[in-house]
Scaffold this motif. Structure first.
Motif, PDB file in Angstrom:
ATOM      1  N   LEU A 155      44.202  35.505  35.409  1.00 13.79           N
ATOM      2  CA  LEU A 155      43.328  34.345  35.272  1.00 13.79           C
ATOM      3  C   LEU A 155      43.942  33.128  35.957  1.00 13.79           C
ATOM      4  CD1 LEU A 155      40.593  33.667  33.912  1.00 13.79           C
ATOM      5  CD2 LEU A 155      41.888  32.697  32.019  1.00 13.79           C
ATOM      6  N   GLN A 156      45.241  32.862  35.682  1.00 11.34           N
ATOM      7  CA  GLN A 156      45.828  31.630  36.212  1.00 11.34           C
ATOM      8  C   GLN A 156      46.327  31.745  37.649  1.00 11.34           C
ATOM      9  OE1 GLN A 156      49.630  30.279  34.567  1.00 11.34           O
ATOM     10  NE2 GLN A 156      49.818  32.159  33.372  1.00 11.34           N
ATOM     11  N   HIS A 157      46.866  32.907  38.039  1.00 11.72           N
ATOM     12  CA  HIS A 157      47.411  33.033  39.396  1.00 11.72           C
ATOM     13  C   HIS A 157      46.428  33.678  40.366  1.00 11.72           C
ATOM     14  CE1 HIS A 157      51.078  31.695  37.650  1.00 11.72           C
ATOM     15  NE2 HIS A 157      51.297  32.807  36.965  1.00 11.72           N
ATOM     16  N   ALA A 158      45.767  34.750  39.935  1.00  7.29           N
ATOM     17  CA  ALA A 158      44.837  35.445  40.839  1.00  7.29           C
ATOM     18  C   ALA A 158      43.525  34.679  40.986  1.00  7.29           C
ATOM     19  CB  ALA A 158      44.575  36.862  40.334  1.00  7.29           C
ATOM     20  N   GLN A 159      42.939  34.240  39.854  1.00  8.41           N
ATOM     21  CA  GLN A 159      41.641  33.558  39.913  1.00  8.41           C
ATOM     22  C   GLN A 159      41.763  32.038  39.923  1.00  8.41           C
ATOM     23  OE1 GLN A 159      38.293  35.352  37.805  1.00  8.41           O
ATOM     24  NE2 GLN A 159      39.701  36.814  36.850  1.00  8.41           N
ATOM     25  N   ARG A 160      42.976  31.545  39.765  1.00  7.49           N
ATOM     26  CA  ARG A 160      43.255  30.100  39.784  1.00  7.49           C
ATOM     27  C   ARG A 160      42.398  29.346  38.749  1.00  7.49           C
ATOM     28  NH1 ARG A 160      46.638  28.964  44.283  1.00  7.49           N
ATOM     29  NH2 ARG A 160      47.588  30.990  44.785  1.00  7.49           N
ATOM     30  N   LEU A 161      42.362  29.919  37.540  1.00  9.77           N
ATOM     31  CA  LEU A 161      41.589  29.310  36.455  1.00  9.77           C
ATOM     32  C   LEU A 161      42.490  28.890  35.290  1.00  9.77           C
ATOM     33  CD1 LEU A 161      38.505  31.718  36.475  1.00  9.77           C
ATOM     34  CD2 LEU A 161      38.504  29.295  37.102  1.00  9.77           C
TER      35      LEU A 161
ATOM     36  N   ARG B  87      51.399  37.655  40.718  1.00 14.77           N
ATOM     37  CA  ARG B  87      50.981  36.651  41.695  1.00 14.77           C
ATOM     38  C   ARG B  87      51.405  35.231  41.335  1.00 14.77           C
ATOM     39  NH1 ARG B  87      44.897  38.407  43.416  1.00 14.77           N
ATOM     40  NH2 ARG B  87      45.115  36.519  44.677  1.00 14.77           N
ATOM     41  N   SER B  88      52.373  35.133  40.424  1.00 12.71           N
ATOM     42  CA  SER B  88      52.936  33.815  40.137  1.00 12.71           C
ATOM     43  C   SER B  88      53.558  33.211  41.390  1.00 12.71           C
ATOM     44  CB  SER B  88      53.995  33.926  39.028  1.00 12.71           C
ATOM     45  OG  SER B  88      54.545  32.671  38.714  1.00 12.71           O
ATOM     46  N   CYS B  89      54.120  34.072  42.239  1.00 12.78           N
ATOM     47  CA  CYS B  89      54.725  33.601  43.492  1.00 12.78           C
ATOM     48  C   CYS B  89      53.688  32.948  44.396  1.00 12.78           C
ATOM     49  CB  CYS B  89      55.415  34.758  44.207  1.00 12.78           C
ATOM     50  SG  CYS B  89      54.350  36.182  44.533  1.00 12.78           S
ATOM     51  N   GLU B  90      52.459  33.423  44.367  1.00 11.99           N
ATOM     52  CA  GLU B  90      51.413  32.854  45.211  1.00 11.99           C
ATOM     53  C   GLU B  90      51.058  31.438  44.757  1.00 11.99           C
ATOM     54  OE1 GLU B  90      48.013  35.367  45.702  1.00 11.99           O
ATOM     55  OE2 GLU B  90      49.196  37.142  46.179  1.00 11.99           O
TER      56      GLU B  90
ATOM     57  N   ALA C 282      30.873  37.478  41.186  1.00  9.90           N
ATOM     58  CA  ALA C 282      31.798  37.819  40.102  1.00  9.90           C
ATOM     59  C   ALA C 282      32.341  36.539  39.459  1.00  9.90           C
ATOM     60  CB  ALA C 282      32.943  38.676  40.627  1.00  9.90           C
ATOM     61  N   LYS C 283      32.199  36.439  38.151  1.00  8.51           N
ATOM     62  CA  LYS C 283      32.640  35.244  37.426  1.00  8.51           C
ATOM     63  C   LYS C 283      33.359  35.647  36.144  1.00  8.51           C
ATOM     64  CE  LYS C 283      30.336  32.483  40.237  1.00  8.51           C
ATOM     65  NZ  LYS C 283      31.052  31.600  41.200  1.00  8.51           N
ATOM     66  N   ASP C 284      34.505  35.067  35.912  1.00 14.04           N
ATOM     67  CA  ASP C 284      35.094  35.201  34.589  1.00 14.04           C
ATOM     68  C   ASP C 284      34.199  34.458  33.606  1.00 14.04           C
ATOM     69  OD1 ASP C 284      37.839  35.970  33.138  1.00 14.04           O
ATOM     70  OD2 ASP C 284      37.107  34.073  32.307  1.00 14.04           O
ATOM     71  N   LEU C 285      34.193  34.919  32.366  1.00 12.34           N
ATOM     72  CA  LEU C 285      33.334  34.301  31.352  1.00 12.34           C
ATOM     73  C   LEU C 285      33.528  32.793  31.279  1.00 12.34           C
ATOM     74  CD1 LEU C 285      31.350  34.645  28.971  1.00 12.34           C
ATOM     75  CD2 LEU C 285      33.330  35.028  27.503  1.00 12.34           C
ATOM     76  N   VAL C 286      34.752  32.326  31.438  1.00 13.46           N
ATOM     77  CA  VAL C 286      35.005  30.889  31.317  1.00 13.46           C
ATOM     78  C   VAL C 286      34.305  30.107  32.423  1.00 13.46           C
ATOM     79  CG1 VAL C 286      37.149  30.829  32.687  1.00 13.46           C
ATOM     80  CG2 VAL C 286      36.794  29.184  30.846  1.00 13.46           C
TER      81      VAL C 286
ATOM     82  N   ALA D 266      39.654  39.799  38.593  1.00  7.51           N
ATOM     83  CA  ALA D 266      40.466  39.522  39.776  1.00  7.51           C
ATOM     84  C   ALA D 266      40.256  40.589  40.842  1.00  7.51           C
ATOM     85  CB  ALA D 266      41.940  39.442  39.391  1.00  7.51           C
ATOM     86  N   PHE D 267      40.142  41.846  40.419  1.00 10.49           N
ATOM     87  CA  PHE D 267      39.963  42.925  41.390  1.00 10.49           C
ATOM     88  C   PHE D 267      38.565  42.891  42.000  1.00 10.49           C
ATOM     89  CE2 PHE D 267      39.590  47.422  42.775  1.00 10.49           C
ATOM     90  CZ  PHE D 267      40.702  47.474  43.583  1.00 10.49           C
ATOM     91  N   ILE D 268      37.549  42.643  41.181  1.00  9.15           N
ATOM     92  CA  ILE D 268      36.187  42.593  41.705  1.00  9.15           C
ATOM     93  C   ILE D 268      36.033  41.436  42.703  1.00  9.15           C
ATOM     94  CG2 ILE D 268      33.760  42.238  41.093  1.00  9.15           C
ATOM     95  CD1 ILE D 268      34.403  43.650  38.425  1.00  9.15           C
TER      96      ILE D 268
END
Length: 405
Positions: A310-316, A79-82, A279-283, A253-255
């Motif tokens: 983390l960086q492309h799918a969740q934008r974190l 998802r780098s393209c996104e 749904a939250k990533d730990l960060v 990302a999937f959840i």
């Protein structure tokens, strides 16, 4: 992009979504500049723009070929393209729609079917996977190098988890492979959260997030796993759990997509939307807490590999790095940090040659600043990078927990 779906394609459950995504693409090609497979292969059809065109052809009724399937298979879904796309093309959902149509039309070879069905049987099965990893460790010396690379070099047994004692409570997805490959990761997260006044509850009935099935030609099975997880979490959600925490960004990302993927299911649409919102990533939990009260002080020199999920799918992107720097860790620069490491779920097994090239390129970038250790936020990336036998790779929360006074 002008699009005219065939009559067959118009009958697909996600036909309107596919047409909308195709029409949003202006074919500018900016996406190719950040696509890992296009950078390696230089083939237009192995970049996002080319793959979008292939899916367009399929949905417009043109012949579906094995070559089409191979070009779609080579996509990492990173998802780098996104992140790059100026038009906001929802590429990963279009890819899922296209892959389902192509896989239904093009039979895979016997070997490929065995590999994919084997992965679907083993990876989400926590007990079976643990048994295979344990057996592999016993017979490690006699295994071929390709299998040795899939086994963890150093398994750190989990330290005891704190008891549930705080008013603030979160759920935690245990995951399917992480308990065997890095069993101390979730325990470390629980101990750090406990120091911040947050108790962690693990719902044992919640299993694999569903991504493995979903991305290996079994989308219906993946969504069924999502429904089972929602059912497992729902009583605790109704009791006031404030979040569902993931320490593996791929699962997270999937959840976070449950709500979208189950939006047409009348029995689960509302619940899935609620789960995705929780749904939250730990960060995402830690960055809002008073981290100074942890008393962490470390000047350890490390490179952080930010997973694509983390960086492309969740934008974190940058979120973990900010916390580590706040806690005193010395982060080294990482060139081309937007590029995938080649793990991509089961990609390292289904596309081993491309995966190895991407891994070696990523390690060269990560090691360019001469770190003592490489940190990451996803078990797939961690095991894939560490399997090269170079600089050790660990989950970032374990480094934070190790630095607690």
């Amino acid at each position: 992009m002008q699009t005219t779906l065939s009559e067959d394609a118009r009958q697909l459950p996600r036909a309107e979504e596919a047409e909308r995504i195709l029409r949003s693409c202006v074919h500018c090609g900016f996406c190719n500049a950040t696509c890992p497979t296009y950078q390696l292969l230089g083939d237009e059809l192995d970049g996002p723009r080319g793959r979008i065109y292939l899916i367009k052809q399929v949905l417009e009724g043109n012949e579906v070929t094995r070559a089409t399937q191979e070009h779609l298979d080579r996509c990492l879904s990173c998802r780098s393209c996104e992140t790059t796309c100026p038009s906001g093309v929802d590429y990963h959902n279009l890819l899922d729609i296209g892959r389902a149509v192509v896989d239904a039309a093009v039979p895979r070879s016997h070997g490929q079917r065995l590999l994919r069905e084997g992965l679907r049987s083993v990876v989400p099965n926590r007990g079976l996977f643990k048994g295979l990893v344990s057996g592999g460790q016993v017979f490690r010396a006699w295994l071929p190098d390709t299998l040795k690379a899939k086994l963890p070099r150093n398994v750190r047994p989990p330290k005891p988890r704190p008891t549930t004692r705080h008013d603030r409570q979160v759920l935690m997805l245990e995951g399917c492979v992480q308990p065997s490959l890095s069993p101390n990761t979730n325990a470390a997260a629980a101990r750090v959260l406990d120091r911040l006044g947050i108790s962690v509850t693990a719902i044992r009935e919640a299993g694999c997030c569903g991504a493995v099935d979903y991305h290996l030609d079994a989308q219906a099975a993946g969504l069924e796993r999502a429904r089972r997880n929602i059912d497992a979490w729902w009583p605790a959600i109704e009791s006031g759990a404030e979040a569902i925490v993931q320490t593996a960004s791929g699962c997270g990302a999937f959840i976070k997509d449950y709500g979208h993927l189950l939006s047409s299911d009348p029995a689960y649409a509302d619940k899935a939307a609620k789960v995705s919102a929780l749904a939250k990533d730990l960060v995402e939990i830690l960055r809002d807490e008073p981290l100074d009260q942890l008393g962490v002080s470390s000047d350890q020199r490390l490179a952080f590999h930010c997973p694509c999920t983390l960086q492309h799918a969740q934008r974190l992107g940058g979120a973990v790095e900010a916390i580590l720097e706040q806690l005193g860790f010395n982060l080294t620069p990482v060139p081309d940090s937007h590029l995938c490491c080649g793990s991509a779920g089961t990609y390292s097994l289904t596309q081993p040659e491309l995966s190895r090239q991407l891994r070696d390129n990523k390690l060269n970038a990560l090691e360019s600043g001469h770190p003592e250790v490489i940190a990451t936020a996803n078990i797939g990336c961690q095991s894939h990078l560490d399997g090269a036998g170079r600089t050790p790779v660990r989950h970032w929360i374990e480094l934070v927990e190790a630095a607690l006074p």
